[in-house]
Enzyme design. Structure first.
Site, PDB file in Angstrom:
ATOM      1  N   LYS A  31       0.832  -1.216   0.000  1.00 27.99           N
ATOM      2  CA  LYS A  31       0.000   0.000   0.000  1.00 27.99           C
ATOM      3  C   LYS A  31       0.868   1.268   0.000  1.00 27.99           C
ATOM      4  O   LYS A  31       0.659   2.170  -0.805  1.00 27.99           O
ATOM      5  CB  LYS A  31      -0.930  -0.026   1.217  1.00 27.99           C
ATOM      6  CG  LYS A  31      -2.006  -1.109   1.115  1.00 27.99           C
ATOM      7  CD  LYS A  31      -2.897  -1.161   2.323  1.00 27.99           C
ATOM      8  CE  LYS A  31      -2.262  -1.824   3.519  1.00 27.99           C
ATOM      9  NZ  LYS A  31      -1.932  -3.257   3.374  1.00 27.99           N
ATOM     10  N   ILE A  32       1.852   1.314   0.911  1.00 28.56           N
ATOM     11  CA  ILE A  32       2.676   2.529   1.028  1.00 28.56           C
ATOM     12  C   ILE A  32       3.623   2.643  -0.169  1.00 28.56           C
ATOM     13  O   ILE A  32       3.783   3.720  -0.754  1.00 28.56           O
ATOM     14  CB  ILE A  32       3.453   2.527   2.367  1.00 28.56           C
ATOM     15  CG1 ILE A  32       2.465   2.612   3.538  1.00 28.56           C
ATOM     16  CG2 ILE A  32       4.455   3.672   2.415  1.00 28.56           C
ATOM     17  CD1 ILE A  32       3.068   2.349   4.905  1.00 28.56           C
ATOM     18  N   ASP A  86       9.612  -7.076  -4.891  1.00 29.65           N
ATOM     19  CA  ASP A  86       8.590  -7.569  -3.956  1.00 29.65           C
ATOM     20  C   ASP A  86       8.462  -9.063  -4.157  1.00 29.65           C
ATOM     21  O   ASP A  86       8.855  -9.592  -5.208  1.00 29.65           O
ATOM     22  CB  ASP A  86       7.242  -6.861  -4.228  1.00 29.65           C
ATOM     23  CG  ASP A  86       6.299  -6.947  -3.032  1.00 29.65           C
ATOM     24  OD1 ASP A  86       6.092  -8.058  -2.503  1.00 29.65           O
ATOM     25  OD2 ASP A  86       5.767  -5.903  -2.632  1.00 29.65           O
ATOM     26  N   THR A 122      11.495   4.216   5.955  1.00 32.09           N
ATOM     27  CA  THR A 122      10.327   4.561   6.782  1.00 32.09           C
ATOM     28  C   THR A 122       9.590   3.275   7.178  1.00 32.09           C
ATOM     29  O   THR A 122       8.458   3.331   7.652  1.00 32.09           O
ATOM     30  CB  THR A 122       9.336   5.485   6.022  1.00 32.09           C
ATOM     31  OG1 THR A 122       8.912   4.807   4.836  1.00 32.09           O
ATOM     32  CG2 THR A 122       9.949   6.815   5.664  1.00 32.09           C
ATOM     33  N   ARG A 134      10.799  -0.275   9.013  1.00 26.30           N
ATOM     34  CA  ARG A 134      11.131  -0.625  10.391  1.00 26.30           C
ATOM     35  C   ARG A 134      12.653  -0.563  10.532  1.00 26.30           C
ATOM     36  O   ARG A 134      13.385  -0.935   9.598  1.00 26.30           O
ATOM     37  CB  ARG A 134      10.651  -2.033  10.755  1.00 26.30           C
ATOM     38  CG  ARG A 134       9.158  -2.138  11.035  1.00 26.30           C
ATOM     39  CD  ARG A 134       8.749  -1.456  12.355  1.00 26.30           C
ATOM     40  NE  ARG A 134       7.330  -1.538  12.609  1.00 26.30           N
ATOM     41  CZ  ARG A 134       6.416  -0.634  12.254  1.00 26.30           C
ATOM     42  NH1 ARG A 134       6.767   0.461  11.604  1.00 26.30           N
ATOM     43  NH2 ARG A 134       5.149  -0.801  12.565  1.00 26.30           N
ATOM     44  N   GLU A 185      15.106   2.100  18.406  1.00 29.06           N
ATOM     45  CA  GLU A 185      14.307   3.297  18.661  1.00 29.06           C
ATOM     46  C   GLU A 185      13.468   3.224  19.924  1.00 29.06           C
ATOM     47  O   GLU A 185      13.090   4.251  20.483  1.00 29.06           O
ATOM     48  CB  GLU A 185      13.392   3.605  17.466  1.00 29.06           C
ATOM     49  CG  GLU A 185      12.246   2.617  17.297  1.00 29.06           C
ATOM     50  CD  GLU A 185      11.320   3.000  16.138  1.00 29.06           C
ATOM     51  OE1 GLU A 185      11.825   3.305  15.043  1.00 29.06           O
ATOM     52  OE2 GLU A 185      10.087   2.988  16.345  1.00 29.06           O
ATOM     53  N   HIS A 232      10.026   8.424  13.986  1.00 28.95           N
ATOM     54  CA  HIS A 232       8.845   7.592  13.714  1.00 28.95           C
ATOM     55  C   HIS A 232       7.578   8.449  13.649  1.00 28.95           C
ATOM     56  O   HIS A 232       6.600   8.206  14.364  1.00 28.95           O
ATOM     57  CB  HIS A 232       8.700   6.484  14.761  1.00 28.95           C
ATOM     58  CG  HIS A 232       8.014   5.268  14.217  1.00 28.95           C
ATOM     59  ND1 HIS A 232       8.427   3.989  14.498  1.00 28.95           N
ATOM     60  CD2 HIS A 232       6.942   5.134  13.398  1.00 28.95           C
ATOM     61  CE1 HIS A 232       7.630   3.124  13.874  1.00 28.95           C
ATOM     62  NE2 HIS A 232       6.734   3.806  13.202  1.00 28.95           N
TER      63      HIS A 232
HETATM   64  P1  NAI Z   1       1.719  -3.838   2.870  1.00 29.44           P
HETATM   65  O1  NAI Z   1       1.495  -5.135   3.551  1.00 29.44           O
HETATM   66  O2  NAI Z   1       0.621  -3.206   2.094  1.00 29.44           O
HETATM   67  O3  NAI Z   1       2.987  -3.956   1.887  1.00 29.44           O
HETATM   68  C1  NAI Z   1       4.176  -4.619   2.224  1.00 29.44           C
HETATM   69  C2  NAI Z   1       4.782  -5.160   0.941  1.00 29.44           C
HETATM   70  O4  NAI Z   1       6.046  -5.737   1.257  1.00 29.44           O
HETATM   71  C3  NAI Z   1       3.904  -6.281   0.322  1.00 29.44           C
HETATM   72  O5  NAI Z   1       3.692  -6.014  -1.050  1.00 29.44           O
HETATM   73  C4  NAI Z   1       4.740  -7.536   0.543  1.00 29.44           C
HETATM   74  O6  NAI Z   1       4.570  -8.506  -0.480  1.00 29.44           O
HETATM   75  C5  NAI Z   1       6.148  -6.957   0.545  1.00 29.44           C
HETATM   76  N1  NAI Z   1       7.133  -7.846   1.157  1.00 29.44           N
HETATM   77  C6  NAI Z   1       6.970  -8.697   2.200  1.00 29.44           C
HETATM   78  N2  NAI Z   1       8.116  -9.355   2.445  1.00 29.44           N
HETATM   79  C7  NAI Z   1       9.019  -8.914   1.544  1.00 29.44           C
HETATM   80  C8  NAI Z   1      10.367  -9.238   1.268  1.00 29.44           C
HETATM   81  N3  NAI Z   1      11.019 -10.166   1.981  1.00 29.44           N
HETATM   82  N4  NAI Z   1      10.995  -8.584   0.269  1.00 29.44           N
HETATM   83  C9  NAI Z   1      10.333  -7.662  -0.491  1.00 29.44           C
HETATM   84  N5  NAI Z   1       9.043  -7.310  -0.278  1.00 29.44           N
HETATM   85  C10 NAI Z   1       8.399  -7.942   0.713  1.00 29.44           C
HETATM   86  O7  NAI Z   1       2.245  -2.843   4.015  1.00 29.44           O
HETATM   87  P2  NAI Z   1       2.272  -1.248   3.992  1.00 29.44           P
HETATM   88  O8  NAI Z   1       1.017  -0.724   4.579  1.00 29.44           O
HETATM   89  O9  NAI Z   1       2.693  -0.780   2.659  1.00 29.44           O
HETATM   90  O10 NAI Z   1       3.426  -0.970   5.074  1.00 29.44           O
HETATM   91  C11 NAI Z   1       4.762  -1.364   4.853  1.00 29.44           C
HETATM   92  C12 NAI Z   1       5.549  -1.237   6.146  1.00 29.44           C
HETATM   93  O11 NAI Z   1       5.670   0.132   6.491  1.00 29.44           O
HETATM   94  C13 NAI Z   1       4.862  -1.884   7.380  1.00 29.44           C
HETATM   95  O12 NAI Z   1       5.155  -3.261   7.483  1.00 29.44           O
HETATM   96  C14 NAI Z   1       5.441  -1.105   8.523  1.00 29.44           C
HETATM   97  O13 NAI Z   1       6.573  -1.783   9.017  1.00 29.44           O
HETATM   98  C15 NAI Z   1       5.882   0.221   7.887  1.00 29.44           C
HETATM   99  N6  NAI Z   1       5.109   1.363   8.401  1.00 29.44           N
HETATM  100  C16 NAI Z   1       5.778   2.429   8.918  1.00 29.44           C
HETATM  101  C17 NAI Z   1       5.101   3.527   9.413  1.00 29.44           C
HETATM  102  C18 NAI Z   1       5.803   4.737   9.952  1.00 29.44           C
HETATM  103  O14 NAI Z   1       5.163   5.578  10.605  1.00 29.44           O
HETATM  104  N7  NAI Z   1       7.107   4.915   9.731  1.00 29.44           N
HETATM  105  C19 NAI Z   1       3.628   3.538   9.446  1.00 29.44           C
HETATM  106  C20 NAI Z   1       3.015   2.394   8.806  1.00 29.44           C
HETATM  107  C21 NAI Z   1       3.734   1.339   8.333  1.00 29.44           C
END
Ligand code: NAI
Length: 328
Positions: free
Chosen positions: A154-155, A174, A232, A234, A263, A295
């Site tokens: 999504k992000i 991905d 952004t 983890r 953190e 964060h």
């Molecule tokens: P999402 O689940 O929509 O997308 C994650 C993507 O990463 C998926 O397409 C998945 O297939 C892919 N993925 C999983 N394992 C992988 C790997 N080994 N290699 C390559 N790609 C891989 O999650 P979303 O909403 O896009 O969030 C992503 C991350 O952003 C979250 O897991 C969270 O850790 C982080 N985040 C950080 C925030 C902040 O305030 N800094 C706030 C929200 C999320």
């Protein structure tokens, strides 16, 4: 139903109290983070509500179960801080907020990229001191640059759409490939190719055993000399010590972080009156080409409203004995 919050900040209670007016739960706000010592503060509360740095490891989960907790409601998307297997064994259900505002994080990613490129953080200080010299502030056009996104969920997708507007060429790595992304011109490549070809690399995958220290001494060497790295996602996606060595040698040209692997000892608190003991973090702060935020990428009004709404719906589904669809 009683709901005990850990790591509560004033903005949490503000947004949750507003939203809860439509749900009627009894919210108890604790400021302390959840860990093995604070778990015992939960009394007569079947639900605990946690944030990113609350530690729900196996020992904590067993303690929560013995205090009568039945549901962990995460008010965030990532869930690397919860031992899901331990929760399953203890009969505790876990829910999260899988999507609240991908725009908040994607837009913050762009804020880091643009500030590092055009050195806005340095220009701000110079101008305040009456120093209008431009030496050292030169940037590059975003137009035509290659940006590699690790994780195109999504992000990652929203980030890609914004970068398309700048005229960037987009690469993605991905585990799953999305036809829609291909149609808007995103090129799926291997991680090695992404690192080789990108001027800017941005991490948007979750933290898992497979992605732990994805950026390390070896993968840093695969990047273009002078590339920009943005995280952004983890903190532990990056081996911070290896990144420091790469910055010192000039291999890595810029680093933008919203997350840091240690953190939980630093972020979300005002430590300006204390002596920070984390020498690795303090070394990072000495580089002119490093920009760190604590964060805050998620931190928009829209995101907090959505987080409170989905969390309350998750708890309501649990209280009614149904599922919200956000179970882990
Ligand atoms: P999402 O689940 O929509 O997308 C994650 C993507 O990463 C998926 O397409 C998945 O297939 C892919 N993925 C999983 N394992 C992988 C790997 N080994 N290699 C390559 N790609 C891989 O999650 P979303 O909403 O896009 O969030 C992503 C991350 O952003 C979250 O897991 C969270 O850790 C982080 N985040 C950080 C925030 C902040 O305030 N800094 C706030 C929200 C999320």
């Amino acid at each position: 139903m009683n709901v005990t919050f850990f790591s509560t900040k004033p903005y949490d209670s503000t947004f949750f109290e507003q939203t809860n007016a439509g749900f009627g739960f009894n919210l108890r706000f604790l400021k302390v983070p959840l860990d093995e010592t604070t778990a015992e503060l939960v009394t007569d509360s079947p639900v605990v509500c946690l944030f990113v740095n609350d530690q729900a490891n196996a020992a904590v989960i067993r303690k929560l179960a013995s205090q009568g907790v039945q549901l962990i409601a995460l008010r965030c998307a990532g869930f690397n801080n919860v031992d899901l297997e331990a929760a399953r064994q203890c009969g505790i259900r876990v829910v999260r907020v899988p999507a609240y505002s991908p725009y908040s994080v994607a837009e913050h990613t762009l804020a880091l990229i643009l500030a590092l490129n055009r050195k806005t953080h340095r220009a701000y200080n110079r101008v305040k001191e009456g120093n209008f010299a431009l030496d050292g502030l030169m940037g590059f056009d975003m137009f035509g640059r290659t940006v590699g996104l690790v994780g195109l969920g999504k992000i990652g997708k929203v980030t890609a759409q914004i970068l398309k507007g700048f005229g960037c060429h987009l690469l993605a790595f991905d585990l799953v490939e999305d036809e829609e992304a291909r149609q808007i011109g995103i090129e799926y490549v291997s991680l090695v190719e992404l690192l080789n070809r990108s001027d800017i690399i941005s991490l948007h995958c979750p933290l898992t055993p497979q992605t732990y220290h994805l950026i390390n001494q070896d993968t840093l060497k695969l990047m273009k000399k002078g590339a920009m790295l943005i995280n952004t996602g983890r903190g532990a996606l990056i081996d911070t010590q290896a990144v420091i060595e790469s910055l010192k040698s000039g291999q890595l040209g810029y680093l933008g972080l919203d997350v840091y692997e240690e953190e939980s000892h630093l972020f979300f608190e005002d430590l300006s009156d204390t002596i920070i003991q984390d020498d690795i973090f303090m070394r990072l702060l000495t580089f002119p080409n490093v920009l760190i935020t604590g964060h805050q990428a998620f931190f928009t009004r829209n995101a907090l409203t959505s987080i409170a709404q989905t969390t309350c719906q998750n708890i309501q589904a649990f209280s009614e004995g149904t599922v919200s669809g956000n179970e882990l």
